[in-house]
Design an enzyme around this catalytic site. Structure first.
Site, mmCIF file in Angstrom:
data_model
loop_
_atom_site.group_PDB
_atom_site.id
_atom_site.type_symbol
_atom_site.label_atom_id
_atom_site.label_comp_id
_atom_site.label_asym_id
_atom_site.label_seq_id
_atom_site.Cartn_x
_atom_site.Cartn_y
_atom_site.Cartn_z
ATOM 1 N N GLU A 167 30.458 -79.444 3.913
ATOM 2 C CA GLU A 167 31.360 -78.463 3.327
ATOM 3 C C GLU A 167 32.504 -78.099 3.896
ATOM 4 O O GLU A 167 32.709 -76.950 4.429
ATOM 5 C CB GLU A 167 30.382 -77.120 3.149
ATOM 6 C CG GLU A 167 29.151 -77.477 2.470
ATOM 7 C CD GLU A 167 28.302 -76.310 1.690
ATOM 8 O OE1 GLU A 167 28.751 -75.350 2.200
ATOM 9 O OE2 GLU A 167 27.356 -76.584 0.938
ATOM 10 N N GLU A 376 22.189 -80.583 -1.265
ATOM 11 C CA GLU A 376 21.450 -79.277 -1.145
ATOM 12 C C GLU A 376 21.564 -78.528 -2.488
ATOM 13 O O GLU A 376 22.322 -79.006 -3.420
ATOM 14 C CB GLU A 376 22.199 -78.495 -0.161
ATOM 15 C CG GLU A 376 22.359 -78.719 1.304
ATOM 16 C CD GLU A 376 22.941 -77.809 2.216
ATOM 17 O OE1 GLU A 376 23.123 -76.629 1.977
ATOM 18 O OE2 GLU A 376 23.647 -78.544 3.079
HETATM 19 C C1 BG6 Z 1 24.964 -74.772 2.787
HETATM 20 C C2 BG6 Z 1 24.956 -74.977 4.015
HETATM 21 O O1 BG6 Z 1 26.202 -74.191 2.185
HETATM 22 O O2 BG6 Z 1 24.296 -73.565 2.183
HETATM 23 C C3 BG6 Z 1 23.750 -74.709 4.713
HETATM 24 O O3 BG6 Z 1 25.265 -76.488 4.007
HETATM 25 C C4 BG6 Z 1 23.057 -73.374 4.125
HETATM 26 O O4 BG6 Z 1 23.963 -74.842 6.192
HETATM 27 C C5 BG6 Z 1 22.949 -73.174 2.720
HETATM 28 O O5 BG6 Z 1 21.983 -73.135 4.971
HETATM 29 C C6 BG6 Z 1 22.242 -71.994 2.262
HETATM 30 O O6 BG6 Z 1 23.376 -70.878 2.859
HETATM 31 P P1 BG6 Z 1 22.435 -69.863 3.283
HETATM 32 O O7 BG6 Z 1 23.614 -68.762 3.694
HETATM 33 O O8 BG6 Z 1 21.545 -69.078 2.484
HETATM 34 O O9 BG6 Z 1 21.602 -70.362 4.524
#
Ligand code: BG6
Length: 476
Positions: A167, A376
């Site tokens: 990201e 993700e």
């Molecule tokens: C992504 C990141 O943008 O979102 C992760 O790569 C992150 O590291 C994930 O954990 C979810 O976001 P959050 O803030 O809910 O952990």
């Protein structure tokens, strides 16, 4: 397009899940690892939470991989901690760090799970910051190149799929949040210098992967939030295009076409920004031909026109998981974001929008014609253990079912998608809310306030996902 059947996934489709070193490993002072900037943030920058132990994957990796195998995984996407491999400025390789990742990779391979490795997921070693000047100094380029070459040489015989930076676009868009703005005096200008340095790090990693890993494939991991215009008002469409450019397209065009696009070059000129592109830089970037796009996608956005006389409003994440805390930003004369009345939201006001997944895959495929994997996607929630000892995470099952269905629809539409790795396998630290915002298919018995026994408990979503992936995406 509507189809008469449920989606059909390719035979060799990879099903797994995803994590990142600093969010899952713990053991921050063990095995020769030195601190990373994110460790310091996690101790003092609320609501980041202390990552000293996290899910303690460092000590539980065998048990975790056994659970992945039981679930039926064919892939696992994780990141390597730079300061475990190269703990100090002298560049010496830490044998204990190599051993840990060798053990993890061997365990995965022994269980027929493809390791998918991200080289950088927000955890810059403190020595890079203190001795080299962090992202603001070009010395990081050679240091990162050295680190990635060590990884390719040590693990490339078993790891075919690699990622450069996680990201990069989000790190630049939300520099303050992730600590990338450290040392900057004028972030709006400096961020483009940092971004260019990141592009050079990415390019060198791509080149080194192809040089050192036989059959190795490497791609970037943009954070993707598909953007719809609020209405068919032409001004809203232009606002949505501006948002798309300034949060994702500028980066994706660079990765795929290996040059800065016309939009950003004009933007820099209009705003008197010098990204410090030096002789030879663009030639280097031109050589860095990526093999695929990995995509992180959780939600969608809506953009609308923002007149130049509007007041600037900064985006504020919802930091406590009580609905209504998210503040949409306004960028006068460019765009503003707003809520979407057609979709539900989770407790952190993140839009639950499965069709955005199909939209994103179609968009990226149409623009770049490169294979894609989902690295993700997931549902953050306040999970708890019920009286019967189980975790009944039905909302997560619904979320995953709908999202995976739309990945399948994109495949039916003709997109080449090779893997689905949701966030996350075990619970791990959320960047925004530690263990209070859980994503895992497997519950970790611990809290932000108190370290408990770290027992692994399969959630209902584990069983549902296992059935789905063992049927190669047929048993919804
Ligand atoms: C992504 C990141 O943008 O979102 C992760 O790569 C992150 O590291 C994930 O954990 C979810 O976001 P959050 O803030 O809910 O952990």
């Amino acid at each position: 397009m509507y189809y008469k059947t449920n989606p059909v996934f390719p035979d060799n489709f990879m099903w797994g899940a995803s994590s990142a070193a600093w969010q899952v490993e713990g053991a921050v002072s063990e095995g020769g690892r030195t601190p990373a900037i994110i460790d310091l943030n996690s101790k003092k920058k609320k609501p980041f939470t202390d990552n000293t132990i996290a899910a303690d994957h460092y000590h539980h990796y065998k048990e975790d991989v056994a659970l992945m195998a039981e679930c039926g995984f064919s892939s696992y996407r994780f990141s390597i901690s730079w300061s475990r491999i190269i703990p100090n400025e002298d560049g010496k390789v830490n044998a204990e760090g190599i051993l840990f990742y060798n053990n993890l990779i061997n365990e995965l391979v022994a269980n027929n799970i493809n390791p998918i490795v991200t080289l950088y997921h927000y955890d810059m070693p403190v020595w890079v910051d203190e001795k080299l000047g962090g992202w603001l100094n070009r010395d990081i380029i050679d240091a990162f190149d050295h680190y990635t070459r060590v990884c390719f040489s040590e693990f490339g015989d078993r790891v075919q799929y690699w990622h450069s930076l996680n990201e990069q676009n989000m790190q630049i868009c939300y520099g303050e949040w992730l600590g990338v703005d450290k040392g900057c005096t004028d972030w709006e200008k400096d961020k483009w210098k940092i971004n260019h340095i990141m592009n050079l790090c990415h390019a060198k990693a791509v080149i080194a992967c192809h040089e050192l890993v036989k059959g190795g494939k490497i791609g970037p991991v943009p954070g993707y939030v598909p953007i719809y215009p609020e209405s068919c008002k032409p001004e809203d469409q232009i606002a949505a295009m501006n948002a798309e450019e300034l949060t994702e397209k500028v980066w994706n065009d660079l990765y795929a076409h290996r040059e800065y696009n016309g939009f950003i070059k004009k933007f820099w000129k209009d705003h008197n920004i010098d990204p410090d592109i030096r002789p030879g830089d663009m030639e280097l970037i031109k050589q860095a031909k990526i093999d695929f796009f990995s995509l992180n996608c959780y939600r969608s956005n809506v953009a609308k026109d923002c007149k130049p006389n509007e007041n600037f409003t900064e985006l504020q994440l919802n930091k406590d998981g009580v609905k209504g805390g998210f503040i949409y930003p306004k960028y006068p004369g460019i765009y503003q974001l707003t809520s979407n009345p057609y979709v539900e939201t989770n407790d952190w006001d993140w839009e639950i929008d499965p069709i955005a997944m199909r939209y994103m895959l179609r968009y990226v495929w149409d623009h770049y014609q490169l294979p894609m994997m989902i690295t993700e996607n997931g549902f953050g929630a306040h999970d708890s253990v019920a009286e019967d000892g189980h975790i009944h995470d039905e909302e997560r099952i619904n979320f995953l079912r709908d999202q995976i269905y739309q990945v399948g629809m994109a495949i039916m539409d003709g997109c080449e998608v090779i893997a689905y790795n949701p966030w996350s396998f075990t619970d791990l630290l959320s960047t925004g809310n530690g263990m209070a915002k859980r994503y895992g298919l497997v519950y970790i018995n611990t809290t932000d306030e108190e370290v408990l026994d770290l027992k692994r408990i399969k959630k209902d979503s584990f069983d549902w996902y296992s059935k789905l992936i063992k049927s190669n995406g047929q048993n919804f």
